[in-house]
Design a protein around this motif. Structure first.
Motif, short mmCIF file in Angstrom:
data_model
loop_
_atom_site.label_atom_id
_atom_site.label_comp_id
_atom_site.label_asym_id
_atom_site.label_seq_id
_atom_site.Cartn_x
_atom_site.Cartn_y
_atom_site.Cartn_z
N ARG A 235 58.22 31.92 21.06
CA ARG A 235 59.64 32.41 21.51
C ARG A 235 59.54 33.17 22.56
O ARG A 235 60.81 33.79 22.98
CB ARG A 235 60.29 32.96 20.25
N GLY A 236 58.45 33.45 22.98
CA GLY A 236 58.45 34.50 24.17
C GLY A 236 58.65 35.89 23.84
O GLY A 236 58.77 36.72 24.90
N ARG A 237 58.60 36.37 22.83
CA ARG A 237 58.65 37.57 22.20
C ARG A 237 57.03 38.55 22.19
O ARG A 237 57.31 39.56 21.71
CB ARG A 237 59.06 37.69 20.80
N GLU B 246 55.81 22.12 19.34
CA GLU B 246 56.04 20.79 19.40
C GLU B 246 56.90 20.31 18.20
O GLU B 246 57.72 19.55 18.12
CB GLU B 246 54.72 19.84 19.35
N ARG B 247 56.61 21.02 16.89
CA ARG B 247 57.23 20.64 15.82
C ARG B 247 58.71 21.39 15.78
O ARG B 247 59.76 20.82 15.53
CB ARG B 247 56.42 21.09 14.59
N LEU B 248 58.53 22.35 16.60
CA LEU B 248 60.12 22.93 16.73
C LEU B 248 60.87 22.00 17.54
O LEU B 248 62.20 21.95 17.25
CB LEU B 248 59.98 24.35 17.35
N VAL B 249 60.41 21.50 18.59
CA VAL B 249 61.25 20.62 19.50
C VAL B 249 61.55 19.21 18.66
O VAL B 249 62.76 18.94 18.70
CB VAL B 249 60.23 20.18 20.56
N ASP C 223 65.85 27.42 19.35
CA ASP C 223 64.61 27.39 19.12
C ASP C 223 63.77 26.33 19.92
O ASP C 223 62.58 26.40 20.38
CB ASP C 223 64.02 27.27 17.57
N ALA C 224 64.69 25.03 19.93
CA ALA C 224 63.84 23.99 20.50
C ALA C 224 63.59 24.21 22.11
O ALA C 224 62.75 23.95 22.56
CB ALA C 224 64.80 22.60 20.14
N GLN C 225 64.63 24.71 22.55
CA GLN C 225 64.75 25.02 23.95
C GLN C 225 63.68 26.00 24.49
O GLN C 225 62.99 25.87 25.43
CB GLN C 225 65.86 25.41 24.52
N ARG C 226 63.31 26.95 23.59
CA ARG C 226 62.40 27.95 23.65
C ARG C 226 61.07 27.34 23.45
O ARG C 226 60.06 27.58 24.35
CB ARG C 226 62.53 29.32 22.83
N ALA C 227 60.99 26.28 22.75
CA ALA C 227 59.74 25.62 22.21
C ALA C 227 59.34 25.01 23.57
O ALA C 227 58.16 24.71 23.99
CB ALA C 227 59.65 24.87 21.20
N GLU C 228 60.21 24.29 24.19
CA GLU C 228 60.18 23.20 25.34
C GLU C 228 59.65 24.17 26.72
O GLU C 228 58.84 23.68 27.26
CB GLU C 228 61.40 22.65 25.55
N ALA C 229 60.33 25.47 26.71
CA ALA C 229 59.84 26.17 27.70
C ALA C 229 58.51 26.66 27.80
O ALA C 229 57.60 26.68 28.63
CB ALA C 229 60.62 27.34 28.06
N PHE C 230 58.08 27.06 26.25
CA PHE C 230 56.62 27.39 26.19
C PHE C 230 55.51 26.19 26.40
O PHE C 230 54.59 26.40 27.13
CB PHE C 230 56.61 27.71 24.60
N LEU C 231 56.17 25.14 26.02
CA LEU C 231 55.29 24.01 26.31
C LEU C 231 55.07 23.37 27.76
O LEU C 231 53.97 23.30 28.19
CB LEU C 231 55.59 22.62 25.65
N ALA C 232 56.31 23.73 28.48
CA ALA C 232 56.06 23.64 29.97
C ALA C 232 54.99 24.52 30.68
O ALA C 232 54.40 24.43 31.68
CB ALA C 232 57.61 23.68 30.38
N GLU C 233 54.97 25.88 30.12
CA GLU C 233 54.61 26.93 30.65
C GLU C 233 53.03 26.96 30.18
O GLU C 233 51.95 27.32 30.91
CB GLU C 233 54.95 28.06 30.31
N ALA D 94 50.50 16.93 28.47
CA ALA D 94 51.37 15.88 27.41
C ALA D 94 52.03 16.89 26.64
O ALA D 94 51.64 18.05 26.38
CB ALA D 94 50.32 14.95 26.73
N GLY D 95 53.18 16.40 26.08
CA GLY D 95 53.94 17.26 25.18
C GLY D 95 55.20 16.70 25.03
O GLY D 95 55.82 15.90 25.91
N PRO D 96 56.00 17.09 24.09
CA PRO D 96 57.28 16.48 23.83
C PRO D 96 58.31 16.80 25.00
O PRO D 96 58.19 17.84 25.56
CB PRO D 96 58.09 17.31 22.41
N GLY D 97 59.34 16.15 25.31
CA GLY D 97 60.34 16.18 26.23
C GLY D 97 60.16 15.01 27.25
O GLY D 97 60.90 15.22 28.19
#
Length: 221
Positions: free
Chosen positions: A131-133, A149-152, A201-211, A218-221
C-alpha cells in the motif's frame, strides 16, 4: 553488487516490456504478454459491467414497485411482483456462478497462498509495503508482489458482491416489508463501501507492481 542499480534495471526492464506489449497490440500482432494483459482487462471489465448493470436493473425494479404502490409502508405482495422477485433472485445466482467461473480463470481461487503461513503481524507489514505505507524490503519483494497480484485479482469480487445484493433486492421485490427494505438499504451501503475499498486496494497494488516488476515485467494489468 549495487542493489540500487539492480532495482533500476528491473524498473527499466518492466517499463520496456510494457512498451513492447503496447506496440505489439498497435501492430495487431499482440505478443504473449500483451494477450495476457488484454485477457485480464476484458475479464475485469465484464465483471464490473455485468455486476453493475444487473444491480441497477434490480434496483430500478424495486423502485418501480415502491412507486407503483405509492410508497405504502407495508405493501402487500402481488403474484406478479413475487414472480419478478424470484427472477431477480435467479439473476443474483447467475452472478454468483459467473463470479466463480471468472475467479477460477483469473486465479483467485489459489489454495496454496504464501502469506497463509505468516502470522498476522507479518501479513500486515507486507500489506503496508504494497500500500506504500512502509519501505519495501528487497528480501520480501517476491512475497509482496504475490500479495499485490492477488489484491488486483480481488476486483473480480464485484460479481460476488453484486450477486448477494441482487439476491436481497429480489427478496425485497417479492415481499417489500419495512424491515426488508431497511435491510436492503443497509446492505447496499455496506457493499458500496466494500467495492470502493476493493478498488482502492487494487489500484495501489497495480501501482506497486508497476514500480516493482518481476522478471520480464510480467504482472496483472
Amino acid at each position: 553488487m549495487d542493489p540500487t542499480s539492480a532495482e533500476s534495471r528491473r524498473l527499466v526492464s518492466g517499463e520496456e516490456s510494457r512498451w513492447a506489449a503496447a506496440m505489439s497490440v498497435l501492430d495487431r500482432a499482440p505478443n504473449r504478454s500483451a494477450r495476457e494483459r488484454l485477457r485480464r482487462r476484458r475479464l475485469l471489465s465484464w465483471s464490473w459491467v455485468l455486476g453493475l448493470v444487473v444491480v441497477l436493473a434490480a434496483g430500478a425494479t424495486l423502485l418501480a414497485l415502491l412507486f407503483t404502490d405509492a410508497l405504502v409502508p407495508e405493501p402487500g405482495p402481488s403474484s406478479g411482483w413475487v414472480v419478478t422477485g424470484l427472477v431477480v433472485q435467479g439473476a443474483g445466482i447467475v452472478l454468483l456462478v459467473g463470479f466463480a467461473v471468472i475467479a477460477w480463470r483469473a486465479g483467485l481461487f489459489r489454495w496454496s497462498q504464501p502469506t497463509a503461513v505468516l502470522d498476522r503481524a507479518q501479513r500486515r507489514r507486507l500489506l503496508a509495503q504494497v500500500r506504500g505505507r512502509a519501505a519495501v524490503d528487497p528480501a520480501r519483494l517476491p512475497l509482496a508482489r504475490d500479495l499485490a497480484e492477488r489484491l488486483v485479482l480481488q476486483r473480480h469480487q464485484v460479481l460476488f458482491v453484486a450477486g448477494i445484493l441482487v439476491q436481497q433486492l429480489g427478496r425485497a421485490i417479492s415481499g417489500p416489508t419495512t424491515f426488508v427494505l431497511l435491510l436492503t438499504g443497509g446492505l447496499s451501503v455496506v457493499f458500496a463501501v466494500a467495492l470502493v475499498l476493493l478498488r482502492r486496494d487494487a489500484q495501489r497494488a497495480e501501482a506497486f507492481l508497476a514500480e516493482h516488476p518481476g522478471q520480464g515485467g510480467a504482472g496483472p494489468g
